[in-house]
Design an enzyme around this catalytic site. Structure first.
Site, short mmCIF file in Angstrom:
data_model
loop_
_atom_site.label_atom_id
_atom_site.label_comp_id
_atom_site.label_asym_id
_atom_site.label_seq_id
_atom_site.Cartn_x
_atom_site.Cartn_y
_atom_site.Cartn_z
N GLY B 131 44.94 43.95 52.80
CA GLY B 131 46.21 43.39 52.35
C GLY B 131 46.08 41.94 51.93
O GLY B 131 45.01 41.36 52.01
N LYS B 186 41.18 46.66 43.87
CA LYS B 186 41.95 45.50 43.38
C LYS B 186 41.01 44.41 42.87
O LYS B 186 41.39 43.62 42.02
CB LYS B 186 42.93 45.00 44.44
CG LYS B 186 42.29 44.42 45.69
CD LYS B 186 42.35 42.91 45.75
CE LYS B 186 41.35 42.40 46.76
NZ LYS B 186 41.28 40.94 46.82
N ASP B 238 48.24 43.09 46.97
CA ASP B 238 47.18 42.08 46.92
C ASP B 238 47.01 41.51 45.51
O ASP B 238 46.12 40.69 45.27
CB ASP B 238 45.87 42.72 47.39
CG ASP B 238 45.03 41.75 48.24
OD1 ASP B 238 45.37 40.56 48.31
OD2 ASP B 238 44.02 42.20 48.82
#
Lengths: 320, 320
Positions: B131, B186, B238
């Site tokens: 996160g 990500k 994120d």
């Protein structure tokens, strides 16, 4: 194709510029007393672009609309009902209207295509044009992706075919309800983002994106739309322009509000938050971010207290 | 509780600082020859924080681990397999390991908990901590929301109960696979975002967010996870830190690469892109953004051509 653009603000003037550039015959309407209109009439320019002499400027709606096949509307969302009603004086049968605004009717929570069709007395077609994109970028040849949606797949396709170019790639939407709610709601998330900037908590924008999309997806699903629409270009895809950009009016408004600085005029998201809270009640869906934004704006709650409470409340599952 | 932190880089040192702050007894391990370790040993500080004297520093993994109930690992993702294997020399039964890294094994595409459990000879428990959150913010009391996930809901709850505070609110994850893929992926989106910055097309980050989440959601769903996990804190949540922040190593790497500027070391997302392309092949899921990033990095393709092609290809539906 002959097209009309109703509204001569930033987005209306861009649509005229763009439609002309890709080969349509454009008439743009503005109110005779509008500052934007008068400036364009004077030297065909504003802060963003220069209009070619081929774009016909007029302060007569009839003149703009009567020979147009496709009509783009880019005015303030809360003025749409009254404006649409006045269009009924004309012969509009079978004309296509494309609403290029992001909002919901504050008093009723209704979507703009609902408001528009409730007022129209002739059998017209209606679609929306939403998604990300800065006028400043488009006029500098920096491309983006946007969305056309309507309840009629053939209409959507026809509009996409008429408008696509190297500058704007249009995707077909398949969920008018989800895209209208999403496009409007991103302005509320933009205000919340600005408030986070204002209190020095910009790093909570990550959580804001994850929780904001979840909140709106839940509403859209309950209303009968597709929750995944919220994660498409019309809502999430517009977060760069709204949550992070220095240019975003809603973000700047939220930041100024949190810092108790003066601001020129209310952002569209203020009315949208009210509209969403009506939908929250009608459909029994909790919208904690909208609630917090409205509470700061309308009840003078402390933005830091509201926003920190929002994200830091007791532990729970991500799925709720 | 007695805890160990293995790794003394930015994130490892933060976990030690944080665990100590909320009342745990902390031993932190670093390699004797590591620059980070030596600096902490010298004056208990680095670029981000000051460690209290209560944090025990050691270059002996055994010393750090033997009396610890919960062990946090924060080393380079590609080194995890070898490192885990070496841990087997100790008695580890029933210890809890929390992996605090974001990556996938480049050669196999395997998730880090898979890699870890494949190597472990004792019956240990494993979870992940992912996160958003900047170390710089946490040490300045700016809070954020993060996620703990594992295949065992009781374990997840126990870790959340041991770690939550006013500074970090932990959500329970319910999809270990989705959160591991999402947290790793990500970084690839971060490299793509940096490339957009590098070529002056930052406004396409909106489309990148909408299309990037869609691409990863499709992969997670096909692999048996929950596509909505991608839209939670572990991936979309994120993006602030990865897609927009000046601090993001992956974003900065992508920007430097696109501008042909020198950069210190490869970003983790480079290996992750390779891993994701393996998964793309194994599961038959197209990952156009990963493909484009890898093609720019590995095949010297032009970033502008690749990225513009990606977003501006022929019109199609948003749902695909």
């Amino acid at each position: 194709m002959k097209v009309a653009v109703l509204g001569c603000g930033r987005w209306g003037s861009f649509i005229s510029w763009y439609a002309d550039k890709i080969g349509h015959e454009v008439a743009m309407w503005g109110r005779a007393e509008s500052k934007n209109y008068r400036r364009l009439l004077l030297d065909r320019t504003n802060d963003y672009l220069v209009l070619s002499s081929a774009v016909h400027l007029t302060n007569s709606v009839i003149e703009a609309v009567e020979s147009a096949e496709m009509i783009f509307i880019a005015i303030s969302a809360q003025e749409l009902r009254g404006f649409a009603n006045r269009l009924n004086d004309m012969e509009l049968s079978n004309k296509t209207f494309v609403l290029c605004m992001k909002g919901l009717e504050s008093e009723s929570g209704k979507r703009l295509t609902q408001v528009f069709m409730e007022e129209m007395k002739s059998p017209v077609k209606v679609a929306i044009w939403v998604g990300p994109g800065h006028v400043q970028d488009f006029t500098n040849d920096i491309p983006n992706c946007m969305v056309i949606d309507s309840e009629d797949a053939d209409l959507t396709k026809r509009i996409v075919d008429s408008l696509g170019s190297e500058t704007i790639r249009f995707y077909y939407g398949h969920d008018l309800l989800g895209n209208e709610i999403g496009a409007a709601a991103k302005n509320v998330i933009g205000i919340a983002a600005g408030m986070l900037d204002g209190i020095g908590y910009a790093s909570l924008k990550g959580a804001l994106m994850a929780r904001g999309t979840k909140e709106m997806a839940r509403l859209v699903k309950t209303m009968g739309g597709d929750e995944l629409t919220i994660y498409g270009l019309g809502h999430l895809g517009d977060y760069e322009a709204t949550v992070f950009s220095k240019h975003s009016h809603n973000r700047r408004f939220g930041e100024a509000f949190a810092k108790k600085e003066p601001f020129e005029k209310l952002a569209e998201g203020v009315a949208t938050a009210k509209a969403l809270l009506r939908l929250s009640e009608q459909y029994g869906v909790e919208l904690p971010i909208c609630q917090a934004v409205d509470s700061v704006l309308s009840e003078d709650s402390d933005p830091k207290e509201q926003l920190v409470r929002l994200f830091m409340r007791p532990v729970k599952s991500e799925n709720v």
